[in-house]
Structure formats: structure tokens, C-alpha cells
Write a protein that holds these residues in place. Structure first.
Motif, PDB file in Angstrom:
ATOM      1  N   GLN A   6      -2.219 -43.081  42.737  1.00  0.00           N
ATOM      2  CA  GLN A   6      -1.099 -42.713  41.876  1.00  0.00           C
ATOM      3  C   GLN A   6      -0.447 -43.963  41.273  1.00  0.00           C
ATOM      4  O   GLN A   6      -0.066 -43.971  40.105  1.00  0.00           O
ATOM      5  N   VAL A   7      -0.328 -45.000  42.072  1.00  0.00           N
ATOM      6  CA  VAL A   7       0.242 -46.254  41.578  1.00  0.00           C
ATOM      7  C   VAL A   7      -0.655 -46.833  40.486  1.00  0.00           C
ATOM      8  O   VAL A   7      -0.175 -47.291  39.436  1.00  0.00           O
ATOM      9  N   ALA A  13      -0.985 -46.066  32.854  1.00  0.00           N
ATOM     10  CA  ALA A  13      -0.159 -45.391  31.855  1.00  0.00           C
ATOM     11  C   ALA A  13       0.847 -46.364  31.236  1.00  0.00           C
ATOM     12  O   ALA A  13       1.047 -46.384  30.014  1.00  0.00           O
ATOM     13  N   VAL A  14       1.483 -47.189  32.050  1.00  0.00           N
ATOM     14  CA  VAL A  14       2.441 -48.181  31.550  1.00  0.00           C
ATOM     15  C   VAL A  14       1.728 -49.180  30.640  1.00  0.00           C
ATOM     16  O   VAL A  14       2.235 -49.542  29.566  1.00  0.00           O
ATOM     17  N   HIS A  15       0.542 -49.619  31.058  1.00  0.00           N
ATOM     18  CA  HIS A  15      -0.237 -50.551  30.248  1.00  0.00           C
ATOM     19  C   HIS A  15      -0.578 -49.928  28.886  1.00  0.00           C
ATOM     20  O   HIS A  15      -0.445 -50.573  27.836  1.00  0.00           O
ATOM     21  N   ASN A  16      -1.033 -48.670  28.885  1.00  0.00           N
ATOM     22  CA  ASN A  16      -1.370 -47.970  27.636  1.00  0.00           C
ATOM     23  C   ASN A  16      -0.143 -47.824  26.736  1.00  0.00           C
ATOM     24  O   ASN A  16      -0.226 -48.034  25.525  1.00  0.00           O
ATOM     25  N   LEU A  17       0.985 -47.472  27.338  1.00  0.00           N
ATOM     26  CA  LEU A  17       2.216 -47.348  26.565  1.00  0.00           C
ATOM     27  C   LEU A  17       2.645 -48.693  25.990  1.00  0.00           C
ATOM     28  O   LEU A  17       3.119 -48.781  24.853  1.00  0.00           O
ATOM     29  N   THR A  18       2.465 -49.743  26.734  1.00  0.00           N
ATOM     30  CA  THR A  18       2.803 -51.086  26.258  1.00  0.00           C
ATOM     31  C   THR A  18       1.944 -51.455  25.060  1.00  0.00           C
ATOM     32  O   THR A  18       2.440 -52.007  24.067  1.00  0.00           O
ATOM     33  N   GLN A  19       0.653 -51.147  25.135  1.00  0.00           N
ATOM     34  CA  GLN A  19      -0.248 -51.430  24.014  1.00  0.00           C
ATOM     35  C   GLN A  19       0.137 -50.606  22.778  1.00  0.00           C
ATOM     36  O   GLN A  19       0.146 -51.118  21.664  1.00  0.00           O
TER      37      GLN A  19
END
Length: 158
Positions: A6-7, A13-19
């Protein structure tokens, strides 16, 4: 407590959103530059300096005016990137009968104001014909038979 899986999913997900955020920022910057460029282009529309001044609809000045406009527009492509900008420039250099011709197009928000080739075709239709008539009338004022016999003289007009 969150599992390692989950982590990892959250980190992905955070990485994708950042990109995606970075992509949006980049696109936003490009759009802002374009808008700034367009804004500068609108504020830089200075009247062109023709020896004869603005075009007033005079038949004998039509060709000179159109040639000067084409040259001016050609050498400032960044300023006149759209048909509308080119037409606005042309209209800003009209006066007299030529401006009277263009005014209804502006006040009615004619679609021609977005179509450079259509606008110039109508403009030429109106004012180039006058030039042709003007030249013909000037030539009629100076024709004479001279030493040519009447039949030869008449044959010139067939």
C-alpha cells in the motif's frame, strides 16, 4: 497500519501526480508565453509609414497601398500571426471611402474579419475595379487618332 504494498502504491500515485503537475506547469508556462506574445503584438500595432499616408479609397493609390501592406505584414510574422491581426492592421490604415467601406464589417462583426483572403478579395473587388475604371477613363481623355487612318484607329479597340 499500511502494508508495504500500500505504501508503494501511494508513493507511485504521488510520483505520477507530481509528474502530471510538472507537465501542467510546463504547458501553463507555454500558454502564458503565447498570451504575452499576442498581447505584445496587439500593443505594437503601429501605423505603417507610406509615402502617400493611409489609403482613402483613391483608385490610383490602391496598388501601392496593397503592395506596401503585403511587404509590411510579411516582414512582421510574429506580430501578424492571425488573419484577424492582419485585417485589423489593414483597417487601421484606412481612411475616407475605404474606411467607410470597412466600418460596417467591423460594426456587424462580419466573419470576413477572421478571413484574410476573403477580406482582401472583397477589398480588391471594391477598390481595384475602381482603379481599372480610373486608368481607362484617364486613357480615354488622352486618345487621339493622329496620323492613323480611321479603320486602323478603330481596330485598336476591338
Amino acid at each position: 497500519m499500511a502494508t508495504a504494498k500500500q505504501v508503494q502504491e501511494l508513493l507511485t500515485a504521488v510520483h505520477n501526480l507530481t509528474q502530471e503537475l510538472q507537465t501542467v506547469k510546463t504547458e501553463s508556462g507555454v500558454l502564458k508565453q503565447r498570451m504575452d506574445s499576442q498581447e505584445r503584438a496587439c500593443t505594437e500595432l503601429t501605423p505603417m509609414s507610406l509615402a502617400s499616408g493611409k489609403y482613402d479609397g483613391s483608385p490610383h493609390k490602391f496598388k501601392e497601398f496593397m503592395e506596401a501592406c503585403i511587404i509590411y505584414l510579411t516582414f512582421r510574422p510574429q506580430t501578424f500571426a492571425s488573419d484577424h491581426a492582419c485585417i485589423a492592421f489593414l483597417i487601421s490604415n484606412l481612411t475616407g471611402n475605404a474606411l467607410a467601406w470597412a466600418t460596417p464589417l467591423v460594426t456587424s462583426a462580419s466573419p470576413l474579419l477572421q478571413d484574410y483572403s476573403g477580406f482582401t478579395a472583397q477589398f480588391k473587388e471594391t477598390f481595384e475595379r475602381q482603379e481599372i475604371a480610373f486608368v481607362a477613363s484617364e486613357q480615354l481623355l488622352v486618345i487621339h487618332q493622329g496620323n492613323v487612318d480611321l479603320l486602323s484607329y478603330i481596330s485598336r479597340f476591338k
